[in-house]
Design a protein around this motif. Structure first.
Motif, PDB file in Angstrom:
ATOM      1  N   UNK A 203       0.833  -1.203   0.000  1.00  0.00           N
ATOM      2  CA  UNK A 203       0.000   0.000   0.000  1.00  0.00           C
ATOM      3  C   UNK A 203       0.869   1.256   0.000  1.00  0.00           C
ATOM      4  N   UNK A 204       0.417   2.259  -0.725  1.00  0.00           N
ATOM      5  CA  UNK A 204       1.054   3.573  -0.629  1.00  0.00           C
ATOM      6  C   UNK A 204       0.230   4.402   0.355  1.00  0.00           C
TER       7      UNK A 204
ATOM      8  N   UNK B 155       8.361   2.849   3.775  1.00  0.00           N
ATOM      9  CA  UNK B 155       9.329   3.954   3.727  1.00  0.00           C
ATOM     10  C   UNK B 155       8.896   5.141   4.575  1.00  0.00           C
ATOM     11  N   UNK B 156       7.585   5.373   4.655  1.00  0.00           N
ATOM     12  CA  UNK B 156       7.083   6.580   5.340  1.00  0.00           C
ATOM     13  C   UNK B 156       6.769   6.372   6.810  1.00  0.00           C
ATOM     14  N   UNK B 157       6.659   5.124   7.241  1.00  0.00           N
ATOM     15  CA  UNK B 157       6.131   4.821   8.572  1.00  0.00           C
ATOM     16  C   UNK B 157       6.925   5.460   9.716  1.00  0.00           C
TER      17      UNK B 157
ATOM     18  N   UNK C  98      -0.219  -2.028   8.974  1.00  0.00           N
ATOM     19  CA  UNK C  98       0.776  -1.210   9.700  1.00  0.00           C
ATOM     20  C   UNK C  98       0.165   0.106  10.175  1.00  0.00           C
ATOM     21  N   UNK C  99      -0.800   0.635   9.397  1.00  0.00           N
ATOM     22  CA  UNK C  99      -1.459   1.909   9.749  1.00  0.00           C
ATOM     23  C   UNK C  99      -2.980   1.705   9.815  1.00  0.00           C
ATOM     24  N   UNK C 100      -3.447   0.890  10.759  1.00  0.00           N
ATOM     25  CA  UNK C 100      -4.878   0.534  10.791  1.00  0.00           C
ATOM     26  C   UNK C 100      -5.824   1.701  11.036  1.00  0.00           C
TER      27      UNK C 100
ATOM     28  N   UNK D 133       7.038  -5.331   7.470  1.00  0.00           N
ATOM     29  CA  UNK D 133       7.707  -4.382   6.572  1.00  0.00           C
ATOM     30  C   UNK D 133       6.714  -3.606   5.704  1.00  0.00           C
ATOM     31  N   UNK D 134       5.433  -3.623   6.110  1.00  0.00           N
ATOM     32  CA  UNK D 134       4.426  -2.852   5.381  1.00  0.00           C
ATOM     33  C   UNK D 134       4.016  -3.464   4.060  1.00  0.00           C
TER      34      UNK D 134
END
Length: 325
Positions: A127-128, A210-212, A233-235, A290-291
């Motif tokens: 996902x982006x 990369x952005x997390x 990773x970003x629920x 790792x997303x």
């Protein structure tokens, strides 16, 4: 003159004779080392996926699997090597989403994006995430669109370089939201982060992986993820569709291809084993940490997906006025 029955028997015998060598090869496959070409530098999502799959294939089949990184020309150099390799299943390539974008960017590719390969399996989807500078006075996608329309020409979007999924995701958003934004390409996504944090650029579509770090440290603000499902990773971050941009969906992804002409039985054997690997709890955990979301599906589904992606990105390029060079 042969009787109709005799002719039918002969035709059946020939059909069986044609199938047997392919089945025999699938039974003995793999008979030597397998090479998975990664047409990118070590360290990215396709490299991680290739190494996880390679290790598990070695454990399952007892043959060594070598990962060969061949970076350059948005994946074209390494992919071309496999396109021209013997079609026996021992030389594979793990391509990224740029494989479906390249026909819109490069006028004369050294291979046919579809006809030169046998799809094996979609290995993963990344996902982006739409991230904005903390200097921007917006907290949601709707507020970002409203700001952009009230301040035409003020917004700029960074990317990891021309022609990748992050660049084209920005172009798609610009088109669907009706915004006047300037694209600023960088040589890699992390190189764009300092300018985004300071406000020299306004926003960016980047991989969650990369952005997390910057999101967790509150140095960048996450507004939405680009897939139809939320990121593990970003629920708490909504999807673009949940955030109000109906029909928006992009990602960067990876998948295995074999050279055209690889026996279908060999492709089927590879597909079954790769799907089994991607369902393993330890593999899923490593990817998701790792997303990266694990993939699955048949070779036919992966082939159809590539075709759909090519059509989508071709339209984005046309709408953005991007000419193949």
């Amino acid at each position: 003159m042969a009787s109709p029955l005799r002719a039918l028997q002969l035709a059946c015998a020939l059909a069986v004779a044609a199938v047997l060598p392919a089945q025999a090869q699938a039974q003995t496959y793999p008979s030597k080392q397998i090479t998975i070409v990664v047409p990118a530098s070590p360290g990215g999502a396709i490299d991680l996926a290739a190494r996880l799959i390679g290790q598990k294939l070695t454990e399952a089949w007892g043959q060594p699997v070598v990962i060969d990184n061949r970076a350059g020309a948005t994946g074209i150099i390494g992919t071309d090597l496999v396109a021209k390799s013997p079609p026996d299943g021992h030389m594979l390539v793990l391509v990224a989403s740029s494989h479906a974008i390249n026909p819109s960017m490069v006028k004369k590719l050294p291979f046919d994006t579809v006809k030169s390969f046998e799809p094996v399996a979609l290995t993963h989807v990344v996902p982006l995430v739409l991230i904005v500078s903390p200097t921007l006075p917006v907290k949601s996608v709707k507020e970002l669109i409203a700001y952009g329309k009230a301040n035409p020409g003020k917004l700029s979007f960074a990317s990891s370089g021309n022609g990748g999924a992050p660049h084209f995701s920005g172009e798609l958003f610009k088109s669907m939201a009706g915004l006047d934004m300037t694209h600023i390409p960088y040589k890699g996504s992390t190189l764009a982060h300092p300018d985004l944090i300071s406000g020299r650029t306004s926003l960016m579509f980047d991989t969650v992986a990369a952005a997390n770090v910057q999101i967790k440290a509150d140095r960048l603000r996450a507004l939405a993820v680009t897939t139809t499902k939320r990121s593990s990773v970003l629920p708490d971050v909504p999807t673009m569709q949940e955030a109000g941009v109906a029909g928006y969906e992009t990602s960067t992804w990876g998948g295995l291809l074999a050279p055209a002409g690889t026996p279908k039985a060999t492709v089927a054997k590879l597909n079954a084993e790769v799907n089994k690997i991607l369902a393993m709890p330890d593999v899923r955990k490593t990817l998701q940490d790792n997303g990266i979301e694990p993939g699955s599906g048949t070779p036919q589904q992966f082939g159809g997906f590539i075709g759909t992606e090519m059509v989508k990105w071709s339209k984005v390029a046309k709408d953005a006025g991007i000419q193949a060079e």
